[in-house]
Design a protein around this motif. Sequence first.
Motif, PDB file in Angstrom:
ATOM      1  N   PHE A 206       0.821  -1.112  -0.157  1.00 21.31           N
ATOM      2  CA  PHE A 206      -0.109  -0.054  -0.021  1.00 21.31           C
ATOM      3  C   PHE A 206       0.928   1.198   0.104  1.00 21.31           C
ATOM      4  O   PHE A 206       0.641   2.446  -0.642  1.00 21.31           O
ATOM      5  N   LEU A 207       1.993   1.296   0.741  1.00 20.81           N
ATOM      6  CA  LEU A 207       2.716   2.303   1.012  1.00 20.81           C
ATOM      7  C   LEU A 207       3.821   2.480  -0.356  1.00 20.81           C
ATOM      8  O   LEU A 207       5.181   1.890   0.045  1.00 20.81           O
ATOM      9  N   ASN A 208       3.465   2.926  -1.342  1.00 22.28           N
ATOM     10  CA  ASN A 208       4.152   2.805  -2.584  1.00 22.28           C
ATOM     11  C   ASN A 208       4.370   4.124  -3.267  1.00 22.28           C
ATOM     12  O   ASN A 208       4.276   5.226  -2.951  1.00 22.28           O
ATOM     13  N   ALA A 209       5.141   4.047  -4.277  1.00 28.43           N
ATOM     14  CA  ALA A 209       5.580   5.473  -5.141  1.00 28.43           C
ATOM     15  C   ALA A 209       4.471   6.329  -5.366  1.00 28.43           C
ATOM     16  O   ALA A 209       4.376   7.554  -5.208  1.00 28.43           O
ATOM     17  N   ASP A 210       3.152   5.609  -5.935  1.00 30.15           N
ATOM     18  CA  ASP A 210       2.181   6.167  -6.414  1.00 30.15           C
ATOM     19  C   ASP A 210       1.339   6.841  -5.168  1.00 30.15           C
ATOM     20  O   ASP A 210       1.098   7.931  -5.291  1.00 30.15           O
ATOM     21  N   LEU A 211       1.427   6.145  -4.027  1.00 34.11           N
ATOM     22  CA  LEU A 211       0.743   6.615  -2.760  1.00 34.11           C
ATOM     23  C   LEU A 211       1.495   7.940  -2.605  1.00 34.11           C
ATOM     24  O   LEU A 211       0.947   9.105  -2.054  1.00 34.11           O
ATOM     25  N   HIS A 229       3.512  -3.583   4.110  1.00 33.94           N
ATOM     26  CA  HIS A 229       2.474  -2.441   3.581  1.00 33.94           C
ATOM     27  C   HIS A 229       3.582  -1.706   2.873  1.00 33.94           C
ATOM     28  O   HIS A 229       3.272  -0.863   1.794  1.00 33.94           O
ATOM     29  N   LEU A 230       5.044  -1.533   3.040  1.00 33.16           N
ATOM     30  CA  LEU A 230       6.162  -0.728   2.595  1.00 33.16           C
ATOM     31  C   LEU A 230       6.640  -1.224   1.379  1.00 33.16           C
ATOM     32  O   LEU A 230       7.267  -2.411   1.686  1.00 33.16           O
TER      33      LEU A 230
END
Length: 311
Positions: A206-211, A229-230
Motif C-alpha cells: 500500500f505504501l508505494n511510489a504512487d501513494l 505494507h511498505l
Amino acid sequence: MSRTIVLASTQIDMSYLLPTFAKLAPELDIRMHQEAPEHADTVLCWHAPAGLFGALPRLRLVQSIAAGVDHITADPTVPPDVPICRIIDPNMASGMVAYVVWAVTHRHRHFDQYLARQTQGIWQENPIVPTRLHRVGIAGMGVLGLAVASALAMLGYDVAGWSRGPKPDLPAGVMGYHGAGQLGDFLARSDSLVCLLPLTDETQGFLNADLFARLPAGAHLINVGRGGHLVDRDLLAALDRGQLGAATLDAFTEEPLPGDHPFWRDRRIVVTPHIATRTGPTVVVTQLLANLARLDAGTPLVGAIDRQRGY
Ligand code: NAP
Ligand code: GLV
C-alpha cells in the motif's frame, strides 16, 4: 473437555506464557510446537512454523498473541472452518497511542532537529506550528486507529481517518474517508500519514511510489502496521526527491531488520524494533481461555476475524 494447547513461534520464545497458564488454568495440557501432539486442538501463536496448522487434524481454534493475524493467514494450511482470533486489549491501544503521538510530535515539533543540535551545543528555536495546522491522516480506523485518532484530535491536531467502509461514529473532530474513491482526498491532506492497516492481499505494498506522490510534499510517513505494507525502495526514492520529508518505521519485511539494510543509516528515517505496543501474558491467556469457553458454549468468539477479508 480436555484440551491440548500448542504454543508456536519461530520468532520468539513462547515459554514466557507458561507461568500464566500455570496460574490461570493449571489443568490444561500446554506443549511447545516442537513437541506438538497430533491430537492438539488449539494453537496460540506468533509466526508458527509453516504447515503446523495442517498437521493438526483436531484443530478447533487458532489464537494470535497479537492484534495482527497476517502471520496466520499467510499459512494456507489453516482449515477454512477453523476460527482465527486476534487480541483486543485496551492497554495495547494505549501503547499504540503513546507511540504515534510521540512520532507525530517528534517531527512536527522539530525534536529530531533539537536532538541533533544538542550534540553540537546549538541553542536554536524553530517556529512552533500550532497543532490545528498540522494534518494527520490515519489509514486504518479499527481498534487502534480510532484510539490514535481520538488522542491526536484531543491534542488539537487536524485528524482524518481512512477505512474500508464508512464510519458513522468517529471521535469528535475527526474527518472520515473510506474506500479507493476517497483515498486521494485523504492523502492530499495528510502532513503526517500513519499506517494502521492490517496486512492483507489488498493492503500489501500500500505504501508505494504512487501513494507517496499523492501526499503533500515533505510529508512524514509513520508505519506501525506491517513491513509488507511498505515498498522499501519507493520510500528511499521518495525521500531522495523530497516528496517525503521523514519516516518513522516500527515494522519491517524482515525482522530483525538486517544489519546491512539502508534504513539503519538513513538520517531521515527513525527505526524502532517493532515495539509500538505489546500485550501482556495475562491478557493473552485470559482471552484464549474465554474463547475456549465460548467455543464450547457455541457463542461468538472474542476477536474472531473474517476469513474472507483477512482481518
Ligand atoms: P482492525 O481493528 O482490524 O482495523 C483495521 C482497519 O483497517 C479498519 O478500519 C479497516 O476498515 C481498515 N482496512 C482494512 N483493509 C482495508 C482496505 N483494503 N482499505 C481501507 N481500509 C482497510 O485492526 P487494529 O487492531 O486497529 O490493528 C491494525 C494493525 O496494526 C494490525 O493488523 C497490525 O498489523 C498492526 N499492529 C502493529 C503493532 C506494532 O507494535 N507495530 C501492534 C499492534 C497492531 P473497516 O473499519 O472499514 O473494516
Ligand atoms: C503487533 O504487531 C500486533 O499485531 O499486535
